[in-house]
Scaffold this motif. Structure first.
Motif, PDB file in Angstrom:
ATOM      1  N   GLU A   1     -35.831  57.679 -15.848  1.00  0.00           N
ATOM      2  CA  GLU A   1     -34.705  57.443 -16.755  1.00  0.00           C
ATOM      3  C   GLU A   1     -34.657  55.977 -17.193  1.00  0.00           C
ATOM      4  OE1 GLU A   1     -31.082  58.773 -14.950  1.00  0.00           O
ATOM      5  OE2 GLU A   1     -31.962  60.681 -14.279  1.00  0.00           O
ATOM      6  N   TRP A   2     -35.075  55.092 -16.292  1.00  0.00           N
ATOM      7  CA  TRP A   2     -35.032  53.655 -16.598  1.00  0.00           C
ATOM      8  C   TRP A   2     -36.005  53.302 -17.719  1.00  0.00           C
ATOM      9  CZ3 TRP A   2     -38.753  49.752 -16.109  1.00  0.00           C
ATOM     10  CH2 TRP A   2     -38.271  48.440 -16.190  1.00  0.00           C
TER      11      TRP A   2
ATOM     12  N   GLY B   1     -35.291  43.377 -16.479  1.00  0.00           N
ATOM     13  CA  GLY B   1     -34.720  44.697 -16.688  1.00  0.00           C
ATOM     14  C   GLY B   1     -34.466  45.448 -15.409  1.00  0.00           C
ATOM     15  N   SER B   2     -35.121  45.036 -14.315  1.00  0.00           N
ATOM     16  CA  SER B   2     -34.917  45.697 -13.031  1.00  0.00           C
ATOM     17  C   SER B   2     -34.458  44.727 -11.951  1.00  0.00           C
ATOM     18  CB  SER B   2     -36.215  46.382 -12.575  1.00  0.00           C
ATOM     19  OG  SER B   2     -37.267  45.444 -12.469  1.00  0.00           O
ATOM     20  N   ASN B   3     -34.777  43.450 -12.105  1.00  0.00           N
ATOM     21  CA  ASN B   3     -34.450  42.451 -11.088  1.00  0.00           C
ATOM     22  C   ASN B   3     -33.278  41.575 -11.519  1.00  0.00           C
ATOM     23  OD1 ASN B   3     -34.399  40.201  -9.351  1.00  0.00           O
ATOM     24  ND2 ASN B   3     -36.589  40.140  -9.103  1.00  0.00           N
TER      25      ASN B   3
ATOM     26  N   GLN C   1     -38.277  40.913 -20.636  1.00  0.00           N
ATOM     27  CA  GLN C   1     -37.072  41.519 -20.072  1.00  0.00           C
ATOM     28  C   GLN C   1     -35.990  40.486 -19.745  1.00  0.00           C
ATOM     29  OE1 GLN C   1     -37.982  44.161 -16.798  1.00  0.00           O
ATOM     30  NE2 GLN C   1     -39.551  45.239 -17.967  1.00  0.00           N
ATOM     31  N   THR C   2     -36.326  39.207 -19.833  1.00  0.00           N
ATOM     32  CA  THR C   2     -35.295  38.172 -19.661  1.00  0.00           C
ATOM     33  C   THR C   2     -34.181  38.360 -20.681  1.00  0.00           C
ATOM     34  OG1 THR C   2     -37.020  36.646 -18.893  1.00  0.00           O
ATOM     35  CG2 THR C   2     -34.907  35.673 -19.537  1.00  0.00           C
TER      36      THR C   2
ATOM     37  N   GLY D   1     -37.720  42.356  -5.186  1.00  0.00           N
ATOM     38  CA  GLY D   1     -36.505  42.122  -5.955  1.00  0.00           C
ATOM     39  C   GLY D   1     -36.291  43.138  -7.045  1.00  0.00           C
ATOM     40  N   CYS D   2     -37.336  43.863  -7.406  1.00  0.00           N
ATOM     41  CA  CYS D   2     -37.247  44.988  -8.334  1.00  0.00           C
ATOM     42  C   CYS D   2     -37.142  46.296  -7.573  1.00  0.00           C
ATOM     43  CB  CYS D   2     -38.479  44.987  -9.238  1.00  0.00           C
ATOM     44  SG  CYS D   2     -38.894  46.569 -10.003  1.00  0.00           S
TER      45      CYS D   2
END
Length: 403
Positions: free
Chosen positions: A50-51, A282-284, A34-35, A252-253
């Motif tokens: 949805e994410w 992707g979330s943090n 996700q980076t 953090g997420c």
């Protein structure tokens, strides 16, 4: 190794004047792929239901393969080292049909080796065919750490583990088959539980909560680590404690996405080993574990007594290491792995600080270490990465994803 007594002949001596020295931080829960997918439009502040498909669409469009896996891991691990993280547990969940899964795992491992970072590569699953996931996990172990006790390489730099994303995405068969791979090779197991969407889906699909299912499926045990645990009852906490399973907190997420806050104080008071993770970009959007430790300390007062800075620093070091089954990490004791960070506390951001250890978290948000050592090797010095060209790492990833 950390040893008592004078420095051996020929050793490099590092001046720690003006610094607080800690063990290297251990990121117990990351998704390094996700980076390559940070701050994507339509992925912020939305329900997890949805994410998940939004991120899946981004992966499909980019084409996840060994090259992208390696480049994303290289960038994420470089970021980790520069922020004081010496060990990263990478829960890799994206395996396109027909992909070279061994090649993907090897690319992540080679990225870590080139940078001098410790990597725990978790062969995850998210809606994968159960048989294919298990066969892939077995092949990855045999290719990367053949015959290694506990799935840990002889030098301790690489570890392999297994774990489905969670009961919201994976059926009982996946948990059982990956569990068989774990038993055959002596691997650690990891999964995600009691965040938001998995509670709703588990109740709708099975008429039970995630931890009920994990207990039935043999995934509440001493070799299992459970990430997130935002929505847990007192009874569930007691059952996790009795099982010997450990936990990972990822504020953090979970906090910025509105997915909840794990009751860390209650988990610790129940005798559960708790580590700290960033989760993925992707979330943090960041892999800065000390920043997330600061956030964990601040938000803890919303769900119980505020956690002292020293306790939260322990989450990010020894707590995370214990969840990986690695007591030699996350500590500054004789015989421990020589992973450590020097944090310069001599500047104006620390002026007036009474407790420099507490100040690591309370003062100077975004603080980075001056020096980082992994296995006795300098990998960061004077805030600069020594094992790769940072500009080249960034450029190659942007080139690959077309941004």
């Amino acid at each position: 190794m950390i040893v008592d007594g004078p420095a051996p002949a020929g050793a490099t001596v590092v001046d720690a004047t003006g610094c607080v020295v800690t063990a290297g931080l251990v990121n117990a829960h990351h998704h390094l792929l996700q980076t390559a997918f940070r701050t994507l439009p339509g992925t912020r502040g939305i329900p997890m239901r949805e994410w998940l498909p939004a991120m899946a669409a981004a992966y499909t469009a980019a084409g996840v393969d060994p090259e992208l896996t390696g480049l994303a891991a290289r960038a994420g691990l470089a970021e980790a080292l520069l922020s004081g993280v010496t060990t990263v547990a990478d829960h890799h969940l994206t395996w396109p049909s027909g992909a070279d899964t061994v090649g993907m795992a090897r690319a992540a491992a080679e990225a870590a080796a080139g940078l001098g970072a410790r990597l725990v590569f978790v062969r995850g699953a998210a809606r994968d065919d159960p048989q294919e996931a298990a066969a892939s996990a077995d092949a990855i172990v045999r290719a990367l750490v053949p015959g290694a006790p506990g799935g840990v390489s002889a030098d301790g730099m690489l570890q392999v583990a297994v774990g489905p994303a969670g009961v919201h995405s994976d059926p009982r068969e996946t948990f059982e088959l990956l569990g068989e791979v774990s038993r055959e090779h002596g691997l650690r197991r990891r999964t995600q539980a009691n965040e938001v969407v998995d509670v709703e889906i588990a109740l709708d699909r099975y008429g039970a909560r995630p931890l009920d299912l994990l207990e039935r499926w043999g995934w509440l045990a001493p070799d299992v680590t459970l990430a997130h645990l935002c929505d847990v009852t007192d009874d569930e906490i007691a059952r996790v404690s009795a099982s010997g399973a450990s936990a990972t907190h990822a504020p953090g997420c979970d906090v910025p996405m509105g997915w909840g806050i794990a009751p860390v104080r209650r988990l610790l008071d129940a005798g559960i080993a708790v580590g700290l993770g960033t989760s993925g970009g992707g979330s943090n959007d960041a892999g800065h574990l000390l920043a997330d430790a600061r956030l964990a300390m601040q938000v803890s007062a919303l769900v119980g007594p505020q956690l002292p800075a020293s306790d939260v620093l322990s989450l990010a070091t020894s707590g995370s290491a214990d969840g990986l089954g690695r007591p030699e990490l996350g500590r500054l004791t004789p015989g421990a792995a020589a992973d450590l960070c020097l944090w310069d506390v001599s500047g104006v951001a620390d002026a007036g600080v009474a407790d420099p250890v507490a100040g690591l978290l309370w003062a100077s948000p975004g603080r980075r270490p001056r020096t980082v050592v992994v296995g006795g090797r300098l990998v960061v010095d004077e805030w600069r990465l020594l094992t790769a060209d940072e500009d080249e790492v960034v450029a190659r990833l942007f080139e690959r994803v077309g941004r």
